[in-house]
Design an enzyme around this catalytic site. Structure first.
Site, PDB file in Angstrom:
ATOM      1  N   HIS A   1      77.044  55.394  35.607  1.00  0.00           N
ATOM      2  CA  HIS A   1      76.505  56.286  36.637  1.00  0.00           C
ATOM      3  C   HIS A   1      77.512  57.336  37.104  1.00  0.00           C
ATOM      4  CE1 HIS A   1      73.001  53.401  37.914  1.00  0.00           C
ATOM      5  NE2 HIS A   1      73.157  53.473  36.598  1.00  0.00           N
TER       6      HIS A   1
ATOM      7  N   TYR B   1      66.791  45.405  37.213  1.00  0.00           N
ATOM      8  CA  TYR B   1      66.654  45.011  35.806  1.00  0.00           C
ATOM      9  C   TYR B   1      66.368  43.522  35.646  1.00  0.00           C
ATOM     10  CZ  TYR B   1      68.595  49.632  34.989  1.00  0.00           C
ATOM     11  OH  TYR B   1      68.811  50.986  34.983  1.00  0.00           O
TER      12      TYR B   1
END
Length: 388
Positions: A162, A276
Site C-alpha cells: 500500500h 480478506y
C-alpha cells in the site's frame, strides 16, 4: 484461515502480488515484433513493446516515444516504434519489495522547455522501513539531473504494501500525490500522519497556503483529503478540471472519489468491502457514518483498480466521454461511459490478454496506451472502433 489461503484472497481482491525475483533487464533496442488484432467490438490492439519488467507507469513524450517505470527501479525510454533504451541513470534508490519500487512518472507542465519530470516511489528507511516519496528533476539525454526529494511520507513504517502512488499536476502550480495507508488502517483517520492521505503541494514541494489543514497543530498541512486506503489512480477531467481518484477496497469496495479539500472518505470506518478473512473490517461501523463521504462509484467485487485516464473532446468518436481504469485482479481494462460526472455504462476490454492492467494513458492522437504488469510486461496501443 490459513496464511496461504489469506494470501490467495489478497491477490484475487486486487492487491499487487508479493515480489518475485525480477527477470533480467530487457535488452536495449529490443522491440515487439509487429502484432495487431481487431477485437469483436472493432477496437484495434497493437503490441508496441514487450520485455518490460513489471512496468508501473507510462508517460507520453511530446516529441514522440514514452517513458516507462519498471517496479524494480528502472526508468526506460521507448521510442515511437517501441524500441527499449538502456535504463536511464540517476533514478533514486527504491524499496523494491512486495508492492514497493519505482511507481509513477509524470511530466511537468513545462516539460517541452524544461525537461522536468517527477517520480514517485517506495523510499527505503532505517531498519527495513519504507514510505512513499516523490523526487523531481530534469531529463538530459539518458540521465536524470538535479533530482530533489519534494515529498516524503512520514513516518516510515515496516511492511511492503500500500504505497500508492500516482501524481497529477493541476495546471495551477500544484502537485497532487496519492499514497496508501501502508496496511496500518487506523492511520488513514489520523491527521498527524500522512498514510492514507491525498497530498497537495506546490510544484517546488512547499505547502500551499490554502490547503485545508494549514495552521492546525493537530494536522499535517500537506493533506488535501483523508480516509483513503490505497490510491492507484488519479486524473483531472479535461472537461471541468475536477480531480478524480480511484483506490483499492479490501475484498470488495473498490471505489472512485472526487476528492474535496478537508473531506474524510471514510476508510476504515466505512467501507463496502470486507476483510480478506471473510469477516467484517474490525474498525468499520458499516457503509455510512456522519461526517464521512460516500464514494462517487464503487464495485461490490474488487477489480483491483490501477491507472485512470479520461477520453474526452472527440465528438463522434466511439469512446468520447469515457473514463478508463486498469484492473489488476480481473485482468482487463474498464471503460466507463460518462454523462457529465455520472457513470452511465461500463465495458470490459482486453479480456483476452489475460494480463494485469497497471496503467492507462490517452494520447493526443486519440489512441489509448496501456501497460501490462507482468514479468514480460507489454506496452499496448488501442485504436477505438471506427477510428482510422
Amino acid at each position: 484461515m490459513a496464511p496461504r489461503a489469506l494470501l490467495f484472497l489478497a491477490v484475487v481482491a486486487g492487491c499487487a502480488c508479493s515480489a518475485q525475483q525480477s527477470p533480467a533487464a530487457a535488452p536495449a533496442g529490443s522491440a515487439a515484433a509487429p502484432q495487431a488484432s481487431t477485437a469483436s467490438n472493432g477496437m484495434r490492439v497493437e503490441t508496441l513493446a514487450h520485455g518490460l519488467s513489471h512496468p508501473w507507469s507510462v508517460a507520453l513524450l511530446p516529441e514522440g516515444g514514452f517513458l516507462v517505470t519498471e517496479r524494480d527501479g528502472r526508468l526506460r525510454h521507448l521510442d515511437a516504434q517501441g524500441r527499449i533504451g538502456e535504463p536511464i541513470a540517476g533514478v533514486p534508490t527504491v524499496f523494491a519489495q512486495g508492492q514497493g519500487g519505482l511507481l509513477d512518472v509524470v511530466l511537468a507542465p513545462d516539460y517541452k522547455t524544461s525537461h522536468r519530470l517527477c517520480l514517485s516511489y517506495a523510499e527505503p528507511g532505517d531498519d527495513g522501513t519504507a514510505g512513499t516519496a516523490v523526487s523531481c528533476g530534469t531529463l538530459n539525454d539518458n540521465a536524470l539531473a538535479n533530482m530533489r526529494v519534494v515529498y516524503r511520507q512520514a513516518p516510515k513504517l515496516s511492511g511492503s504494501s500500500h504505497f500508492g502512488s500516482r501524481l497529477v499536476f493541476d495546471g495551477h502550480g500544484h502537485l497532487f500525490i496519492t499514497q496508501g495507508e501502508r496496511t496500518y488502517r487506523p492511520l488513514a483517520q489520523q491527521l498527524d500522519k500522512l498514510q492514507g492521505k491525498l497530498v497537495r503541494l506546490n510544484e517546488d514541494g512547499s505547502i500551499p497556503r490554502d490547503n485545508p489543514f494549514v495552521g492546525r497543530k493537530d494536522a499535517r498541512p500537506e493533506i488535501w483529503s483523508y480516509g483513503h486506503r490505497n490510491m492507484q489512480g488519479l486524473a483531472l477531467d479535461p472537461r471541468t478540471g475536477t480531480l478524480w481518484e480511484s483506490e483499492h477496497g479490501p475484498m470488495g469496495g473498490d471505489e472512485i472519489n472526487l476528492p474535496q479539500p478537508g473531506k474524510n472518505y471514510g476508510w476504515p470506518i466505512i467501507t463496502y468491502g470486507i476483510d480478506y478473512s471473510g469477516l467484517k473490517i474490525s474498525e468499520s461501523v458499516g457503509t455510512a457514518a456522519p461526517g464521512m463521504e460516500q464514494p462517487h462509484h464503487y464495485w461490490k467485487k474488487s477489480p483491483g483498480l490501477s491507472g485512470l485516464a479520461f477520453y474526452t473532446g472527440r465528438p463522434g468518436n466511439a469512446w468520447n466521454d469515457s473514463l478508463f481504469l486498469g484492473s489488476l485482479a480481473e485482468s482487463n481494462l474498464i471503460r466507463l461511459t460518462l454523462k457529465g460526472n455520472t457513470i452511465v455504462g461500463e465495458e470490459r476490454l482486453l479480456q483476452d490478454q489475460g494480463a494485469r492492467i497497471r496503467d492507462v494513458r490517452v494520447g493526443n492522437d486519440g489512441q489509448v496506451y496501456v501497460l501490462t504488469d507482468e514479468e514480460d510486461g507489454k506496452l499496448l496501443r488501442l485504436t477505438p472502433p471506427g477510428m482510422k
